[in-house]
Design an enzyme around this catalytic site. Structure first.
Site, PDB file in Angstrom:
ATOM      1  N   CYS A   8      -0.518  13.210  -2.436  1.00  0.00           N
ATOM      2  CA  CYS A   8      -0.102  11.615  -2.646  1.00  0.00           C
ATOM      3  C   CYS A   8      -1.220  10.741  -2.509  1.00  0.00           C
ATOM      4  O   CYS A   8      -2.330  11.509  -2.575  1.00  0.00           O
ATOM      5  CB  CYS A   8       1.132  11.084  -1.882  1.00  0.00           C
ATOM      6  SG  CYS A   8       0.805  11.246  -0.140  1.00  0.00           S
ATOM      7  N   ARG A  14       4.343  10.328   1.963  1.00  0.00           N
ATOM      8  CA  ARG A  14       5.097  11.153   1.032  1.00  0.00           C
ATOM      9  C   ARG A  14       4.544  12.645   0.862  1.00  0.00           C
ATOM     10  O   ARG A  14       5.444  13.569   1.324  1.00  0.00           O
ATOM     11  CB  ARG A  14       5.155  10.681  -0.359  1.00  0.00           C
ATOM     12  CG  ARG A  14       5.836   9.258  -0.561  1.00  0.00           C
ATOM     13  CD  ARG A  14       5.434   8.656  -1.808  1.00  0.00           C
ATOM     14  NE  ARG A  14       3.923   8.371  -1.807  1.00  0.00           N
ATOM     15  CZ  ARG A  14       3.402   7.985  -2.960  1.00  0.00           C
ATOM     16  NH1 ARG A  14       4.076   7.545  -4.090  1.00  0.00           N
ATOM     17  NH2 ARG A  14       2.105   7.723  -3.092  1.00  0.00           N
ATOM     18  N   ASP A 123       6.346   4.598  -3.220  1.00  0.00           N
ATOM     19  CA  ASP A 123       5.548   4.764  -2.137  1.00  0.00           C
ATOM     20  C   ASP A 123       5.942   3.741  -1.097  1.00  0.00           C
ATOM     21  O   ASP A 123       5.755   2.748  -0.979  1.00  0.00           O
ATOM     22  CB  ASP A 123       3.887   4.577  -2.475  1.00  0.00           C
ATOM     23  CG  ASP A 123       2.857   4.586  -1.529  1.00  0.00           C
ATOM     24  OD1 ASP A 123       3.406   5.065  -0.365  1.00  0.00           O
ATOM     25  OD2 ASP A 123       1.749   4.889  -1.863  1.00  0.00           O
TER      26      ASP A 123
HETATM   27  P1  4NP Z   1       1.205   7.953   0.915  1.00  0.00           P
HETATM   28  O1  4NP Z   1       1.184   6.495   1.267  1.00  0.00           O
HETATM   29  O2  4NP Z   1       0.566   8.153  -0.347  1.00  0.00           O
HETATM   30  O3  4NP Z   1       2.522   8.286   0.628  1.00  0.00           O
HETATM   31  O4  4NP Z   1       0.528   8.695   1.736  1.00  0.00           O
HETATM   32  C1  4NP Z   1       0.091   5.640   1.364  1.00  0.00           C
HETATM   33  C2  4NP Z   1      -0.485   5.597   2.618  1.00  0.00           C
HETATM   34  C3  4NP Z   1      -1.747   4.881   2.690  1.00  0.00           C
HETATM   35  C4  4NP Z   1      -2.293   4.324   1.578  1.00  0.00           C
HETATM   36  C5  4NP Z   1      -1.557   4.259   0.519  1.00  0.00           C
HETATM   37  C6  4NP Z   1      -0.475   5.075   0.134  1.00  0.00           C
HETATM   38  N1  4NP Z   1      -3.470   3.382   1.753  1.00  0.00           N
HETATM   39  O5  4NP Z   1      -3.932   2.801   1.096  1.00  0.00           O
HETATM   40  O6  4NP Z   1      -4.042   3.493   2.781  1.00  0.00           O
END
Ligand code: 4NP
Length: 162
Positions: A8, A14, A123
Site C-alpha cells: 500500500c 492496509r 485508504d
Molecule cells: P496505508 O495508509 O497506505 O494504508 O498505510 C497511509 C499511511 C500513511 C500515509 C498515506 C497512506 N502517509 O501519507 O503518510
C-alpha cells in the site's frame, strides 16, 4: 511455497492489516507453512514507523498481534522474491510498476480482484474508517486463499467453520 507481498502507500494501515490477517487465516486453515507473507510501502513517508493504531486495534479485536512490524519500502528485488504482489488500490499497482521497472505485470493484482466484486480498498489514513478496511481486507484474504487452494498451490490441512 507461495510468496506474497502486500503493498500500500504507507505500509502502516492496509498492507500490514492484510499481512497479519492472512497469516492468521492461513494458520487457522493449517497452511501457514506453505506461505511466506510480508508487506511494504510504495512511499517513503512512514518507513521505520510502527503499524497505525487503527489497524492495531482492529487486529487486536481478533486477538491478532502485529507487534514488531515496522514500515518498509518495496525494492526492485521484490519482483523476484515474491509470486504475488498484492496492492490495495489501482494507484498502488501503478506505483509498483514504476518502482519495480517491470513491464510484465502478471504477478501484480489488487487484493479485491480475487473477489466477486473487484474494487479498490479505500485508504483509512484519509477516511478514518478502519472498520470498512477490515471487512474489505478480510473478504480479499479469504478469496485469495481459496483461489490458491483451488489452483492447488496450497492445501488446507484443517477445516474452518465458516
Ligand atoms: P496505508 O495508509 O497506505 O494504508 O498505510 C497511509 C499511511 C500513511 C500515509 C498515506 C497512506 N502517509 O501519507 O503518510
Amino acid at each position: 511455497m507461495v510468496r506474497v507481498l502486500f503493498v500500500c502507500l504507507g505500509n502502516i494501515c492496509r498492507s500490514p492489516m492484510a499481512e497479519f490477517l492472512l497469516k492468521h487465516l492461513a494458520k487457522e486453515r493449517g497452511c501457514d507453512d506453505q506461505l511466506i507473507i510480508d508487506s511494504a510501502a510504495t512511499s517513503r513517508e512512514e518507513i521505520g514507523n510502527p503499524v497505525h493504531s487503527g489497524t492495531v486495534k482492529k487486529l487486536a479485536e481478533q486477538h491478532i498481534s502485529c507487534a514488531g512490524k515496522r514500515a518498509i519500502h518495496i525494492t526492485q528485488c521484490d519482483w523476484e522474491s515474491y509470486d504475488y504482489l498484492l496492492g490495495m488500490e489501482t494507484s498502488n499497482l501503478n506505483n509498483m510498476t514504476r518502482i519495480l521497472r517491470e513491464a510484465d505485470t502478471k504477478k501484480i493484482h489488487r487484493l479485491l480482484d480475487f473477489t466477486e466484486h473487484p474494487r479498490d480498498i479505500a485508504d483509512p489514513w484519509f477516511t478514518g474508517n478502519f472498520e470498512v478496511t477490515y471487512h474489505d481486507i478480510m473478504e480479499g484474504c479469504l478469496a485469495f486463499l481459496d483461489d490458491l487452494e483451488a489452483k492447488g498451490l496450497i492445501q488446507y490441512k484443517r477445516k474452518v467453520q465458516k
